[in-house]
Motif scaffolding. Structure first.
Motif, mmCIF file in Angstrom:
data_model
loop_
_atom_site.group_PDB
_atom_site.id
_atom_site.type_symbol
_atom_site.label_atom_id
_atom_site.label_comp_id
_atom_site.label_asym_id
_atom_site.label_seq_id
_atom_site.Cartn_x
_atom_site.Cartn_y
_atom_site.Cartn_z
ATOM 1 N N GLY A 51 0.949 -1.304 -0.129
ATOM 2 C CA GLY A 51 0.011 0.008 0.052
ATOM 3 C C GLY A 51 0.763 1.314 -0.065
ATOM 4 N N LYS A 52 1.968 1.046 -0.302
ATOM 5 C CA LYS A 52 3.215 2.386 -0.100
ATOM 6 C C LYS A 52 3.292 2.730 -1.815
ATOM 7 N N ILE A 53 2.549 3.678 -2.104
ATOM 8 C CA ILE A 53 2.430 4.403 -3.420
ATOM 9 C C ILE A 53 3.352 5.407 -3.706
ATOM 10 N N CYS A 54 4.175 5.505 -4.578
ATOM 11 C CA CYS A 54 4.859 6.473 -5.292
ATOM 12 C C CYS A 54 4.561 6.855 -6.581
ATOM 13 N N THR A 69 3.752 3.392 -8.843
ATOM 14 C CA THR A 69 3.937 1.985 -8.351
ATOM 15 C C THR A 69 3.400 1.889 -6.806
ATOM 16 N N SER A 70 3.080 0.788 -6.640
ATOM 17 C CA SER A 70 2.832 0.407 -5.099
ATOM 18 C C SER A 70 3.519 -0.708 -4.813
ATOM 19 N N GLN A 71 4.253 -0.550 -3.595
ATOM 20 C CA GLN A 71 5.253 -1.550 -3.058
ATOM 21 C C GLN A 71 5.137 -1.610 -1.575
ATOM 22 N N ASN A 72 5.964 -2.437 -1.152
ATOM 23 C CA ASN A 72 5.949 -2.766 0.298
ATOM 24 C C ASN A 72 6.467 -1.799 1.140
ATOM 25 N N TYR A 73 7.486 -0.985 0.540
ATOM 26 C CA TYR A 73 8.148 0.084 0.956
ATOM 27 C C TYR A 73 8.378 1.209 0.330
ATOM 28 N N PHE A 74 8.108 2.292 0.818
ATOM 29 C CA PHE A 74 8.497 3.526 0.017
ATOM 30 C C PHE A 74 9.870 3.590 -0.947
ATOM 31 N N GLU A 75 10.896 3.477 -0.252
ATOM 32 C CA GLU A 75 12.045 3.256 -0.979
ATOM 33 C C GLU A 75 12.047 2.539 -2.307
ATOM 34 N N HIS A 76 11.379 1.266 -2.353
ATOM 35 C CA HIS A 76 11.221 0.305 -3.244
ATOM 36 C C HIS A 76 10.454 0.957 -4.313
ATOM 37 N N ALA A 77 9.390 1.543 -3.740
ATOM 38 C CA ALA A 77 8.599 2.341 -4.762
ATOM 39 C C ALA A 77 9.066 3.440 -5.324
ATOM 40 N N VAL A 78 10.070 3.966 -4.853
ATOM 41 C CA VAL A 78 10.751 5.009 -5.490
ATOM 42 C C VAL A 78 11.690 4.565 -6.560
ATOM 43 N N LYS A 79 12.276 3.560 -6.270
ATOM 44 C CA LYS A 79 13.280 3.091 -7.073
ATOM 45 C C LYS A 79 12.423 2.267 -8.449
ATOM 46 N N VAL A 80 11.459 1.643 -8.322
ATOM 47 C CA VAL A 80 10.667 1.083 -9.317
ATOM 48 C C VAL A 80 10.151 2.379 -10.280
#
Length: 99
Positions: A51-54, A69-80
């Motif tokens: 639910g962490k959306i960037c 993108t929606s990922q488990n962590y904001f940092e990963h969402a930023v990267k994607v």
């Protein structure tokens, strides 16, 4: 180049802001055509935990490029999201070079 980072209905994080700016600096050094970048962080209830959306909106001459993108962590969402923006900018750069 103008960069705006906004946290929508969640507390502001200095660490996440610093991480995002560091990643965006690499992107802007690679693509000089970028005029402005808007980054939005949102939190959404998701049963899977993703639910962490960037959302990143990048303004270039003539149009805008958008990735979310929606990922488990904001940092990963930023990267994607930055990886998606980079793919789109590569395509735009190839088209712009033709003219």
């Amino acid at each position: 180049m103008l960069t705006q980072i906004q946290f929508v209905k969640i507390p502001t994080s200095e660490a996440l802001t610093y991480y995002t700016e560091k990643k965006l600096k690499k992107l802007t050094s690679k693509f000089e055509m970028i005029k402005a970048i808007d980054v939005y962080f949102k939190l959404e209830k998701d049963p899977k935990g993703e639910g962490k959306i960037c959302e990143i909106e990048c303004s270039i001459p003539g149009t805008k490029v958008f990735a979310a993108t929606s990922q488990n962590y904001f940092e990963h969402a930023v990267k994607v999201a930055i990886a998606e923006i980079e793919k789109q900018l590569e395509k735009r750069k190839a088209v712009m070079m033709v003219y």
